[in-house]
Design a protein around this motif. Structure first.
Motif, PDB file in Angstrom:
ATOM      1  N   THR A 221      44.939  34.352  25.479  1.00 17.42           N
ATOM      2  CA  THR A 221      44.474  33.389  26.478  1.00 17.42           C
ATOM      3  C   THR A 221      45.079  33.629  27.857  1.00 17.42           C
ATOM      4  O   THR A 221      44.371  33.577  28.872  1.00 17.42           O
ATOM      5  N   ASP A 222      46.376  33.901  27.930  1.00 14.01           N
ATOM      6  CA  ASP A 222      47.014  34.141  29.230  1.00 14.01           C
ATOM      7  C   ASP A 222      46.423  35.372  29.921  1.00 14.01           C
ATOM      8  O   ASP A 222      46.192  35.368  31.129  1.00 14.01           O
ATOM      9  N   TRP A 223      46.190  36.421  29.159  1.00 11.52           N
ATOM     10  CA  TRP A 223      45.632  37.645  29.716  1.00 11.52           C
ATOM     11  C   TRP A 223      44.179  37.422  30.128  1.00 11.52           C
ATOM     12  O   TRP A 223      43.726  37.942  31.150  1.00 11.52           O
ATOM     13  N   LYS A 224      43.459  36.647  29.340  1.00 15.52           N
ATOM     14  CA  LYS A 224      42.068  36.343  29.668  1.00 15.52           C
ATOM     15  C   LYS A 224      41.999  35.537  30.967  1.00 15.52           C
ATOM     16  O   LYS A 224      41.135  35.773  31.813  1.00 15.52           O
ATOM     17  N   ALA A 225      42.931  34.591  31.139  1.00 15.83           N
ATOM     18  CA  ALA A 225      42.976  33.796  32.374  1.00 15.83           C
ATOM     19  C   ALA A 225      43.290  34.686  33.571  1.00 15.83           C
ATOM     20  O   ALA A 225      42.681  34.535  34.646  1.00 15.83           O
ATOM     21  N   ALA A 226      44.223  35.617  33.397  1.00 13.61           N
ATOM     22  CA  ALA A 226      44.560  36.531  34.492  1.00 13.61           C
ATOM     23  C   ALA A 226      43.366  37.420  34.837  1.00 13.61           C
ATOM     24  O   ALA A 226      43.047  37.626  36.018  1.00 13.61           O
ATOM     25  N   PHE A 227      42.691  37.934  33.816  1.00 14.60           N
ATOM     26  CA  PHE A 227      41.511  38.763  34.031  1.00 14.60           C
ATOM     27  C   PHE A 227      40.445  37.968  34.793  1.00 14.60           C
ATOM     28  O   PHE A 227      39.864  38.449  35.768  1.00 14.60           O
ATOM     29  N   THR A 228      40.200  36.745  34.354  1.00 17.32           N
ATOM     30  CA  THR A 228      39.196  35.896  34.997  1.00 17.32           C
ATOM     31  C   THR A 228      39.560  35.623  36.453  1.00 17.32           C
ATOM     32  O   THR A 228      38.700  35.678  37.344  1.00 17.32           O
ATOM     33  N   ALA A 229      40.833  35.325  36.703  1.00 16.40           N
ATOM     34  CA  ALA A 229      41.269  35.052  38.078  1.00 16.40           C
ATOM     35  C   ALA A 229      41.106  36.286  38.961  1.00 16.40           C
ATOM     36  O   ALA A 229      40.625  36.181  40.103  1.00 16.40           O
ATOM     37  N   LEU A 230      41.493  37.448  38.445  1.00 13.47           N
ATOM     38  CA  LEU A 230      41.393  38.671  39.243  1.00 13.47           C
ATOM     39  C   LEU A 230      39.940  39.046  39.516  1.00 13.47           C
ATOM     40  O   LEU A 230      39.563  39.306  40.665  1.00 13.47           O
TER      41      LEU A 230
ATOM     42  N   LEU B 142      38.173  45.016  46.092  1.00 14.79           N
ATOM     43  CA  LEU B 142      38.291  46.204  45.243  1.00 14.79           C
ATOM     44  C   LEU B 142      39.634  46.252  44.531  1.00 14.79           C
ATOM     45  O   LEU B 142      39.703  46.617  43.347  1.00 14.79           O
ATOM     46  N   VAL B 143      40.692  45.879  45.239  1.00 15.56           N
ATOM     47  CA  VAL B 143      42.020  45.857  44.617  1.00 15.56           C
ATOM     48  C   VAL B 143      42.032  44.862  43.455  1.00 15.56           C
ATOM     49  O   VAL B 143      42.521  45.169  42.360  1.00 15.56           O
ATOM     50  N   LEU B 144      41.495  43.654  43.676  1.00 19.16           N
ATOM     51  CA  LEU B 144      41.481  42.654  42.611  1.00 19.16           C
ATOM     52  C   LEU B 144      40.611  43.090  41.431  1.00 19.16           C
ATOM     53  O   LEU B 144      41.006  42.938  40.268  1.00 19.16           O
ATOM     54  N   LEU B 145      39.433  43.631  41.725  1.00 14.05           N
ATOM     55  CA  LEU B 145      38.544  44.074  40.645  1.00 14.05           C
ATOM     56  C   LEU B 145      39.164  45.228  39.858  1.00 14.05           C
ATOM     57  O   LEU B 145      39.097  45.260  38.622  1.00 14.05           O
ATOM     58  N   PHE B 146      39.774  46.167  40.552  1.00 14.59           N
ATOM     59  CA  PHE B 146      40.416  47.289  39.876  1.00 14.59           C
ATOM     60  C   PHE B 146      41.593  46.796  39.033  1.00 14.59           C
ATOM     61  O   PHE B 146      41.764  47.212  37.886  1.00 14.59           O
ATOM     62  N   THR B 147      42.401  45.905  39.596  1.00 12.11           N
ATOM     63  CA  THR B 147      43.537  45.361  38.854  1.00 12.11           C
ATOM     64  C   THR B 147      43.069  44.602  37.623  1.00 12.11           C
ATOM     65  O   THR B 147      43.647  44.734  36.537  1.00 12.11           O
ATOM     66  N   GLY B 148      42.010  43.813  37.747  1.00 11.60           N
ATOM     67  CA  GLY B 148      41.458  43.099  36.602  1.00 11.60           C
ATOM     68  C   GLY B 148      40.960  44.048  35.530  1.00 11.60           C
ATOM     69  O   GLY B 148      41.159  43.818  34.329  1.00 11.60           O
ATOM     70  N   THR B 149      40.330  45.128  35.946  1.00 11.97           N
ATOM     71  CA  THR B 149      39.831  46.112  34.983  1.00 11.97           C
ATOM     72  C   THR B 149      40.983  46.790  34.254  1.00 11.97           C
ATOM     73  O   THR B 149      40.959  46.917  33.021  1.00 11.97           O
TER      74      THR B 149
ATOM     75  N   LEU C  47      43.958  45.622  33.856  1.00 10.63           N
ATOM     76  CA  LEU C  47      44.584  44.609  33.019  1.00 10.63           C
ATOM     77  C   LEU C  47      43.843  44.472  31.686  1.00 10.63           C
ATOM     78  O   LEU C  47      44.458  44.394  30.630  1.00 10.63           O
ATOM     79  N   ALA C  48      42.517  44.487  31.741  1.00 15.66           N
ATOM     80  CA  ALA C  48      41.730  44.373  30.508  1.00 15.66           C
ATOM     81  C   ALA C  48      41.941  45.585  29.609  1.00 15.66           C
ATOM     82  O   ALA C  48      41.950  45.460  28.390  1.00 15.66           O
ATOM     83  N   TRP C  49      42.133  46.768  30.203  1.00 17.19           N
ATOM     84  CA  TRP C  49      42.356  47.979  29.414  1.00 17.19           C
ATOM     85  C   TRP C  49      43.708  47.947  28.692  1.00 17.19           C
ATOM     86  O   TRP C  49      43.836  48.401  27.570  1.00 17.19           O
TER      87      TRP C  49
END
Length: 159
Positions: A69-78, A143-150, A152-154
């Protein structure tokens, strides 16, 4: 006391006159040039947002189902923040391309505020250029946020 302008010691050379004419041409083209650049950015950003949005809709929950859940929230925020910044950048590029404050101006208003039509167009071009710079910065942050979110998901641990 009255100051009288000093006459130059010699008349302007052909090079001086050519440079003046080139500068005048540059001034006249400044607004169309900035707006054309903004249009290209707007089109690219619209395609980019469509591509990212489509990928998120197609992948949907499957890309984050296994995340804690914490990682999912971070991914969603990013990713959500990245998309919000990208849309804000698109809005700024659109405003730079189309202009803003649609109001009727008279020649007298333009002369009172700017002194000439050329100065007015340069002011519009400067305003549009500032919006275009802001659009580029917003997209860079997106782009930085989208790349970081991606990433993070990996690298996120699975449940």
């Amino acid at each position: 006391m009255t100051l009288e302008p000093q006459r130059p010691s010699q008349p302007p050379s052909r090079a001086d006159l050519a440079e003046r004419d080139r500068f005048q041409n540059m001034v006249r083209n400044s607004l169309p040039d900035v707006r054309a650049s903004a249009e290209a950015w707007r089109n690219g950003l619209a395609a980019f947002i469509t591509l990212v949005g489509t990928a998120l809709v197609i992948k949907g929950r499957s890309s984050t189902d296994g995340l804690p859940t914490d990682w999912k929230a971070a991914f969603t925020a990013l990713v959500g923040g990245g998309l919000a910044l990208a849309v804000s950048g698109l809005w700024q590029a659109l405003a730079a391309q189309a202009g803003h404050k649609p109001e009727i101006r008279t020649l007298a208003d333009i002369h009172r505020v700017h002194g000439s039509i050329d100065a007015y167009e340069v002011a519009l071009a400067r305003r549009a250029a500032r919006r275009l710079v802001l659009a580029r910065r917003l997209v860079a942050c997106a782009l930085v946020l989208l790349f970081t979110g991606t990433v993070l998901a990996w690298w996120a641990p699975s449940r």
